[in-house]
Design a protein around this motif. Structure first.
Motif, PDB file in Angstrom:
ATOM      1  N   VAL A  33     -26.790 -14.403   0.297  1.00 55.91           N
ATOM      2  CA  VAL A  33     -27.394 -13.082   0.085  1.00 55.91           C
ATOM      3  C   VAL A  33     -26.338 -12.096  -0.397  1.00 55.91           C
ATOM      4  CG1 VAL A  33     -29.238 -13.367   1.776  1.00 55.91           C
ATOM      5  CG2 VAL A  33     -27.012 -12.529   2.518  1.00 55.91           C
ATOM      6  N   GLY A  34     -25.225 -12.599  -0.904  1.00 57.90           N
ATOM      7  CA  GLY A  34     -24.137 -11.745  -1.332  1.00 57.90           C
ATOM      8  C   GLY A  34     -23.139 -11.455  -0.225  1.00 57.90           C
ATOM      9  N   TRP A  35     -23.519 -11.765   0.988  1.00 57.78           N
ATOM     10  CA  TRP A  35     -22.661 -11.550   2.157  1.00 57.78           C
ATOM     11  C   TRP A  35     -23.228 -12.395   3.282  1.00 57.78           C
ATOM     12  CZ3 TRP A  35     -24.764  -8.483   6.392  1.00 57.78           C
ATOM     13  CH2 TRP A  35     -23.879  -8.341   7.464  1.00 57.78           C
ATOM     14  N   ASN A  36     -22.380 -13.192   3.918  1.00 60.79           N
ATOM     15  CA  ASN A  36     -22.858 -14.112   4.939  1.00 60.79           C
ATOM     16  C   ASN A  36     -21.862 -14.170   6.096  1.00 60.79           C
ATOM     17  OD1 ASN A  36     -24.471 -15.939   6.233  1.00 60.79           O
ATOM     18  ND2 ASN A  36     -24.444 -17.475   4.618  1.00 60.79           N
ATOM     19  N   PRO A  37     -22.036 -13.319   7.109  1.00 60.52           N
ATOM     20  CA  PRO A  37     -21.068 -13.239   8.202  1.00 60.52           C
ATOM     21  C   PRO A  37     -21.002 -14.516   9.035  1.00 60.52           C
ATOM     22  CG  PRO A  37     -23.035 -11.974   8.729  1.00 60.52           C
ATOM     23  CD  PRO A  37     -23.170 -12.384   7.295  1.00 60.52           C
ATOM     24  N   MET A  87     -28.154   7.649   5.052  1.00 60.91           N
ATOM     25  CA  MET A  87     -28.832   6.499   5.669  1.00 60.91           C
ATOM     26  C   MET A  87     -27.980   5.955   6.797  1.00 60.91           C
ATOM     27  SD  MET A  87     -29.855   2.881   3.860  1.00 60.91           S
ATOM     28  CE  MET A  87     -30.856   3.707   2.646  1.00 60.91           C
ATOM     29  N   THR A  88     -28.563   5.596   7.876  1.00 65.82           N
ATOM     30  CA  THR A  88     -27.834   5.046   9.015  1.00 65.82           C
ATOM     31  C   THR A  88     -27.661   3.547   8.843  1.00 65.82           C
ATOM     32  OG1 THR A  88     -28.775   6.727  10.447  1.00 65.82           O
ATOM     33  CG2 THR A  88     -27.789   4.798  11.509  1.00 65.82           C
ATOM     34  N   ALA A  89     -26.430   3.052   9.071  1.00 61.61           N
ATOM     35  CA  ALA A  89     -26.168   1.629   8.913  1.00 61.61           C
ATOM     36  C   ALA A  89     -26.917   0.831   9.966  1.00 61.61           C
ATOM     37  CB  ALA A  89     -24.665   1.368   9.037  1.00 61.61           C
ATOM     38  N   THR A  90     -27.415  -0.327   9.559  1.00 63.83           N
ATOM     39  CA  THR A  90     -28.141  -1.197  10.481  1.00 63.83           C
ATOM     40  C   THR A  90     -27.158  -2.066  11.242  1.00 63.83           C
ATOM     41  OG1 THR A  90     -29.906  -1.275   8.872  1.00 63.83           O
ATOM     42  CG2 THR A  90     -29.972  -2.911  10.617  1.00 63.83           C
ATOM     43  N   ALA A  91     -27.370  -2.252  12.525  1.00 69.45           N
ATOM     44  CA  ALA A  91     -26.476  -3.098  13.320  1.00 69.45           C
ATOM     45  C   ALA A  91     -26.579  -4.536  12.856  1.00 69.45           C
ATOM     46  CB  ALA A  91     -26.848  -2.996  14.804  1.00 69.45           C
ATOM     47  N   ILE A  92     -25.468  -5.220  12.810  1.00 66.81           N
ATOM     48  CA  ILE A  92     -25.460  -6.598  12.310  1.00 66.81           C
ATOM     49  C   ILE A  92     -26.306  -7.516  13.172  1.00 66.81           C
ATOM     50  CG2 ILE A  92     -23.949  -8.598  12.055  1.00 66.81           C
ATOM     51  CD1 ILE A  92     -21.867  -6.805  10.950  1.00 66.81           C
ATOM     52  N   ALA A  93     -26.328  -7.255  14.447  1.00 64.39           N
ATOM     53  CA  ALA A  93     -27.045  -8.152  15.363  1.00 64.39           C
ATOM     54  C   ALA A  93     -28.519  -8.276  15.007  1.00 64.39           C
ATOM     55  CB  ALA A  93     -26.902  -7.653  16.800  1.00 64.39           C
ATOM     56  N   VAL A  94     -29.088  -7.283  14.331  1.00 60.06           N
ATOM     57  CA  VAL A  94     -30.509  -7.342  14.021  1.00 60.06           C
ATOM     58  C   VAL A  94     -30.765  -7.490  12.527  1.00 60.06           C
ATOM     59  CG1 VAL A  94     -31.111  -5.978  16.040  1.00 60.06           C
ATOM     60  CG2 VAL A  94     -30.651  -4.815  13.891  1.00 60.06           C
ATOM     61  N   LEU A 103     -25.895  -3.507   2.700  1.00 60.18           N
ATOM     62  CA  LEU A 103     -24.714  -3.450   1.843  1.00 60.18           C
ATOM     63  C   LEU A 103     -24.716  -2.203   0.964  1.00 60.18           C
ATOM     64  CD1 LEU A 103     -24.453  -7.197   0.771  1.00 60.18           C
ATOM     65  CD2 LEU A 103     -23.158  -6.004   2.539  1.00 60.18           C
ATOM     66  N   GLU A 104     -25.880  -1.643   0.716  1.00 58.42           N
ATOM     67  CA  GLU A 104     -25.977  -0.422  -0.092  1.00 58.42           C
ATOM     68  C   GLU A 104     -25.838   0.843   0.748  1.00 58.42           C
ATOM     69  OE1 GLU A 104     -26.098  -0.182  -3.310  1.00 58.42           O
ATOM     70  OE2 GLU A 104     -26.129  -2.346  -3.634  1.00 58.42           O
ATOM     71  N   SER A 105     -25.891   0.733   2.071  1.00 58.33           N
ATOM     72  CA  SER A 105     -25.866   1.914   2.935  1.00 58.33           C
ATOM     73  C   SER A 105     -24.435   2.386   3.166  1.00 58.33           C
ATOM     74  CB  SER A 105     -26.530   1.595   4.273  1.00 58.33           C
ATOM     75  OG  SER A 105     -25.751   0.647   4.998  1.00 58.33           O
ATOM     76  N   PRO A 106     -24.227   3.670   3.399  1.00 56.23           N
ATOM     77  CA  PRO A 106     -22.885   4.198   3.676  1.00 56.23           C
ATOM     78  C   PRO A 106     -22.420   3.819   5.073  1.00 56.23           C
ATOM     79  CG  PRO A 106     -24.508   5.938   3.871  1.00 56.23           C
ATOM     80  CD  PRO A 106     -25.258   4.741   3.363  1.00 56.23           C
ATOM     81  N   LEU A 107     -21.126   3.893   5.294  1.00 56.29           N
ATOM     82  CA  LEU A 107     -20.576   3.615   6.614  1.00 56.29           C
ATOM     83  C   LEU A 107     -20.886   4.757   7.577  1.00 56.29           C
ATOM     84  CD1 LEU A 107     -17.008   2.260   5.740  1.00 56.29           C
ATOM     85  CD2 LEU A 107     -18.992   0.919   6.415  1.00 56.29           C
ATOM     86  N   GLU A 141     -32.885  -7.769   4.886  1.00 55.38           N
ATOM     87  CA  GLU A 141     -32.296  -6.462   5.157  1.00 55.38           C
ATOM     88  C   GLU A 141     -30.833  -6.378   4.743  1.00 55.38           C
ATOM     89  OE1 GLU A 141     -33.016  -6.395   9.332  1.00 55.38           O
ATOM     90  OE2 GLU A 141     -34.793  -5.149   9.129  1.00 55.38           O
ATOM     91  N   ALA A 142     -30.236  -7.539   4.426  1.00 54.34           N
ATOM     92  CA  ALA A 142     -28.807  -7.559   4.119  1.00 54.34           C
ATOM     93  C   ALA A 142     -28.485  -6.720   2.892  1.00 54.34           C
ATOM     94  CB  ALA A 142     -28.339  -8.994   3.899  1.00 54.34           C
TER      95      ALA A 142
END
Length: 358
Positions: A141-145, A1-8, A18-22, A13-14
């Motif tokens: 959401v478990g992670w909040n940048p 799976m391709t990681a989603t860019a943080i900006a979008v 978090l479940e997707s690979p780097l 989707e969070a």
């Protein structure tokens, strides 16, 4: 799976992010951050800020989720960070979070063109400012940048810090605002900050419990019987009778405090130098030990004759060990000079261009 860019990334989707690979690029970025953490500077504040900056990058870009995804930030702090930093071993997650937040707070304040005060430098102060760091999501959401590129969102932390600096100046604090100064400023400004959405409030359950305790305290009454009233009069009379004695004691304590101030300042200076000297000794001992272990390992695996071949190699025309014996001898000479100085007990020789530490 391709990681989603943080900006979008949106809240819904969070979790999938978090479940997707780097991705390969994220993996390289994570490795760069981890290397910087391992090589962080020796000065206490400088090191804390370098670590904080890289932890902020790892957290805000969700790089902690691991090569296969699914790893949480708490797991990364407990399992991975101690492998990069021995001093993080056995620490709570707050140890890393506070350094991350301290760096983020300083970045936010730098963007606000402050009119007074230095930037925060202590973990206690950082803890009191943590609720003022603007975050991407309104709900957990478990992670909040953090949002570090919006000057308007940083107005809340700037207002609190400037008020804390102002109060610290009023109270003549030599080292800037204390954690209590910041907490008091934050609570004084809380109503307007909450109205503007510049501070995160405590959870609703905590607020409800606090409100219940306050209301219960307001409803308490004291039964003033004639006996209670008589005891109150006696107490007040004793207070009036001992006023002169208490005033004299305060004056004596003030004089004693003035006399002790110089001694306390001298001891504080000594304690700071002890910390600095101990850190230098530890770093030097660690560096020499690691060098010795490296040479011993090289001797066992390749033999010391391997050094002759290594001395003929340069890396990119920049890195060479052809002068290793000269460098080792210079280190030995400087170490003996340090031993000679440590054995002496002489008065100050003054400061010149050669003794000033840059």
């Amino acid at each position: 799976m391709t990681a989603t860019a943080i900006a979008v990334v949106e809240p819904q989707e969070a979790v999938s992010l978090l479940e997707s690979p780097l991705s390969p690029a994220e993996t390289a970025q994570l490795q760069s951050c981890e290397l910087a953490i391992e090589l962080a500077g020796k000065d206490r504040l400088e090191k804390a800020l370098i670590i904080g900056e890289k932890l902020s990058t790892i957290y805000n870009h969700a790089l902690f989720r691991g090569f296969d995804g699914g790893c949480t930030w708490e797991q990364w702090l407990k399992e991975r960070l101690p492998k990069l930093l021995p001093e993080a071993e056995g620490r709570s997650t707050d140890w890393g979070d506070t350094r991350r937040q301290l760096w983020e707070q300083r970045q936010l304040l730098l963007s606000c063109k402050l009119t007074r005060g230095e930037l925060p430098a202590g973990v206690g102060v950082a803890h009191q400012l943590s609720a003022l760091i603007p975050r991407k999501f309104a709900r957990p959401v478990g992670w909040n940048p953090a949002i570090l590129d919006d000057a308007d969102a940083a107005k809340g932390i700037a207002k609190v810090w400037e008020l804390a600096c102002q109060n610290a100046e009023t109270n003549q604090r030599r080292n800037g605002p204390t954690a209590e100064d910041v907490r008091a400023a934050r609570e004084e400004l809380r109503p307007s900050l909450e109205q503007q959405g510049l501070i995160r409030s405590a959870p609703a359950s905590f607020q409800a419990a606090t409100a219940a305790r306050v209301e219960a305290a307001r409803q308490r009454t004291v039964d003033v019987t004639p006996a209670n009233a008589e005891r109150f009069k006696e107490t007040m009379a004793k207070i009036r009778d001992t006023k002169a004695e208490r005033t004299a004691k305060v004056e004596v304590d003030h004089v004693r405090e003035q006399l002790d101030a110089s001694e306390r300042e001298h001891r504080h200076e000594l304690e700071e130098e002890v910390r600095h000297y101990n850190r230098r000794l530890h770093d030097a001992s660690k560096a020499i030990h690691e060098l010795l272990v490296y040479l011993q390992t090289l001797s066992r695996t390749h033999g010391t004759q391997y050094l002759d071949q290594m001395r003929c190699i340069d890396v990119l025309g920049l890195i060479t060990v052809g002068d290793d014996m000269q460098r080792l001898q210079e280190m030995g000479t400087e170490l003996m000079d340090a031993v000679k100085l440590a054995r002496t007990s002489d008065p100050s020789t003054g400061i010149n261009a050669q003794t000033i530490e840059v």
